[in-house]
Design a protein around this motif. Sequence first.
Motif, mmCIF file in Angstrom:
data_model
loop_
_atom_site.group_PDB
_atom_site.id
_atom_site.type_symbol
_atom_site.label_atom_id
_atom_site.label_comp_id
_atom_site.label_asym_id
_atom_site.label_seq_id
_atom_site.Cartn_x
_atom_site.Cartn_y
_atom_site.Cartn_z
ATOM 1 N N UNK A 4 -1.424 15.778 19.717
ATOM 2 C CA UNK A 4 -0.862 16.563 20.490
ATOM 3 C C UNK A 4 0.737 16.325 20.343
ATOM 4 N N UNK A 5 1.204 15.129 19.969
ATOM 5 C CA UNK A 5 2.507 14.949 19.505
ATOM 6 C C UNK A 5 3.022 15.470 18.472
ATOM 7 N N UNK A 6 2.469 15.551 17.309
ATOM 8 C CA UNK A 6 2.980 16.257 16.296
ATOM 9 C C UNK A 6 3.280 17.893 16.601
ATOM 10 N N UNK A 7 2.107 18.523 17.332
ATOM 11 C CA UNK A 7 2.398 19.892 17.567
ATOM 12 C C UNK A 7 3.516 20.112 18.578
ATOM 13 N N UNK A 8 3.645 19.309 19.526
ATOM 14 C CA UNK A 8 5.049 19.286 20.459
ATOM 15 C C UNK A 8 6.315 19.039 19.615
ATOM 16 N N UNK A 30 14.707 24.191 19.435
ATOM 17 C CA UNK A 30 16.030 23.547 19.399
ATOM 18 C C UNK A 30 16.889 24.517 18.371
ATOM 19 N N UNK A 31 16.218 24.884 17.348
ATOM 20 C CA UNK A 31 16.874 25.801 16.420
ATOM 21 C C UNK A 31 17.259 27.205 16.847
ATOM 22 N N UNK A 32 16.288 27.583 17.710
ATOM 23 C CA UNK A 32 16.376 29.006 18.311
ATOM 24 C C UNK A 32 17.606 28.973 18.988
ATOM 25 N N UNK A 33 17.589 27.978 19.915
ATOM 26 C CA UNK A 33 18.581 28.239 21.112
ATOM 27 C C UNK A 33 18.277 29.009 22.117
ATOM 28 N N UNK A 34 19.117 29.208 22.828
ATOM 29 C CA UNK A 34 18.986 30.184 24.230
ATOM 30 C C UNK A 34 19.249 31.595 23.794
ATOM 31 N N UNK A 35 18.122 32.334 23.741
ATOM 32 C CA UNK A 35 18.234 33.814 23.476
ATOM 33 C C UNK A 35 17.423 34.526 24.496
ATOM 34 N N UNK A 36 17.825 35.697 24.753
ATOM 35 C CA UNK A 36 16.943 36.605 25.539
ATOM 36 C C UNK A 36 15.883 37.030 25.123
ATOM 37 N N UNK A 37 15.465 36.982 23.755
ATOM 38 C CA UNK A 37 14.346 37.478 22.971
ATOM 39 C C UNK A 37 13.435 36.262 23.438
ATOM 40 N N UNK A 38 13.553 35.068 23.763
ATOM 41 C CA UNK A 38 12.638 34.092 23.707
ATOM 42 C C UNK A 38 12.065 34.041 25.189
ATOM 43 N N UNK A 39 10.909 34.668 25.319
ATOM 44 C CA UNK A 39 10.364 34.902 26.731
ATOM 45 C C UNK A 39 9.943 33.595 27.377
ATOM 46 N N UNK A 40 9.391 32.930 26.661
ATOM 47 C CA UNK A 40 8.985 31.518 27.126
ATOM 48 C C UNK A 40 8.085 30.560 26.070
ATOM 49 N N UNK A 41 7.939 29.190 26.186
ATOM 50 C CA UNK A 41 7.360 28.400 25.409
ATOM 51 C C UNK A 41 6.711 27.234 26.223
ATOM 52 N N UNK A 42 5.745 26.742 25.520
ATOM 53 C CA UNK A 42 4.931 25.588 26.069
ATOM 54 C C UNK A 42 3.547 25.596 25.626
ATOM 55 N N UNK A 43 2.863 25.043 26.585
ATOM 56 C CA UNK A 43 1.133 24.910 25.998
ATOM 57 C C UNK A 43 0.611 26.083 26.129
ATOM 58 N N UNK A 44 -0.048 26.625 25.199
ATOM 59 C CA UNK A 44 -0.984 27.828 25.105
ATOM 60 C C UNK A 44 -1.849 27.840 26.244
ATOM 61 N N UNK A 45 -2.115 29.044 26.717
ATOM 62 C CA UNK A 45 -3.350 29.085 27.845
ATOM 63 C C UNK A 45 -4.527 28.144 27.767
ATOM 64 N N UNK A 46 -5.076 28.339 26.442
ATOM 65 C CA UNK A 46 -5.932 27.420 26.104
ATOM 66 C C UNK A 46 -5.526 26.469 25.281
ATOM 67 N N UNK A 47 -5.249 25.171 25.976
ATOM 68 C CA UNK A 47 -4.429 24.107 25.261
ATOM 69 C C UNK A 47 -4.888 23.417 24.067
ATOM 70 N N UNK A 48 -6.233 23.230 24.218
ATOM 71 C CA UNK A 48 -6.984 22.589 23.127
ATOM 72 C C UNK A 48 -7.933 23.634 22.704
#
Length: 599
Positions: free
Chosen positions: A530-534, A542-560
Amino acid sequence: MNFYKVAILSSPFSFTYKSDKDYKRGDVVEVELRNSKKLGIVLEKEEEPEFECKEILRKVYEFDRKYMKIIEFISFYYFSSIGEAGGLFYFGDRGNKKRNKVKVDISLTPLQKEAFEFVKKNDISILFGDTGSGKTEIYIKLIEDALNSNKDALFLLPEIAITSQMEKRLKKHFGSLVEIWHSKISKKKREEIIQKLSKREVRVIAGARSALFLPFNNLGLIIVDEEHDDSYKSEQKPKYNAKDLAIFFGKVLGAKVVLGSATPLVSDLYKFKSFRLKGTFYKSKKTLYFREHFDEFIVSKIKEKLESNKQVIVFVPTRANFKYMICKECGEAIKCKYCDVGMSVHSQNRMLKCHYCNYTIPIPNICPNCGGREFLNERKGSSEIVRELREIFKEAVIEKFDRDVITSKTRIDKLLKKFANKEIDILVGTQMLAKGHDYPDVALSVVLDIDFLLNSADFRARERAFSLALQVAGRAGRREDGEVIIQTLNKEFFNRSYEEFYEEEIAFREALNYPPFSRLCKVEFSDKQREVAKRNLDEFIECIGKREELVGFGKAPIFKLQGKYRYYALFKGKNLHKIIYPCIDLLKAKVDMDPVNFV
């Protein structure tokens, strides 16, 4: 001595090789890699490196300028290497031998003639025809026209479940000029088809999405039937969509592209010219009913059809007996060991099965979460509907049509032949039931649990549910009057024409800036740790930065999933490649451009 950068086919890697011969970009060569022989595409000439290089063994093929343009597009657009993009293609000698004219015995109606002429004058067009309206006759006349113009034709189908019926119709008119292509044919048969295609002994290929990558001599027509179907999207890298690629192939190769469907994709209907083909070829009418539950009315209608010696099809979105087994004590579903999903109940085999990784366990007596001993089974599947119908209609022959029983093309053909011969009274199935089959004696279509699809978390949920209901409904009353029953709590949503649905949906998409007014891109980071994927996701964000095109990010709906932890980033906009490419490491991430699956 010359030195060349060579992209290894079906691989993300490129290496430098040497040769005293001259090679050019697009040449496919055989090279040695880790003591085995591989094929690669020559990309460019290089300066002599400081390290020792292996020699190119031989040239086996060459991609011409047009096909290299296609490969480069696939590589760029779908975030893959040249080698991975080139690995999609099959090799064969290309020529342009003239062949005899063909003549098909089909008479088009005035409306079909109008549709035929419309398609002929447009490079890309949608044949928007109701189920049973006679689209196939127009396809056949278009193929005839292409062959008589010394062109070859490709007829794409969403999956092998519907190739057999089309194979019979095409071979009836074009005989040995037709071959069928799909993943289940043997290696020997594949080589034979490629040889015949090279010699132009075969000029019409009907097949699933991989048929697009065959070495046609002079491709002049690409028909994409059931163009709305998600099966055209590959879930393997490169994650291409064969329907979308067919349009690009058409532009580069100068081939006419026809997208056919009774329920065209909203995005395509907005972007391309279409011809509306209404009604059925055989004059018949349909009566539509809505029910909130599987009740006595549905049972009585099925009984009525069986007593009239007619056939019935029943659609349900889920296979197995039940979608979930839930503990009464803690309310938790019994989940897969390797995937973060509830396992499905298969009563006949006394087991729970994960429909994502196929992991199975015996049906438990005790809840692994809390030790509870009472369970609820939620959301009936195809197996349970079959069981219940067999209890009600003891004399009827009732069969199941889903991926649990349809494990080969032979089984598909056998089951559909039995249904066509009226050896089956009721056919119960999942999405496969809606995919382009012609059932002439079906008098009743029943659509169950469609609200499950309507309420799923996906911007295309409304489109999928409406399209599927309409497709299943279209299987009834092909040649005589038919009836359709839809089980739903949303009668108003389903009780309208496709045109009415389209007008509402396109306004909804525009207001929220969803396709076709923008593009979507899903970037996935997965790892057993998990730590590697995160960490990989965090570095990317961090590279992308704050952009309006980025809708969201985080765990996938089916995490595993299949033993790996997954994190997503979702983008929406118009120039996503410019944003993503500077930050992406394609060895750490999977990029899905224009995704159809959001779980």
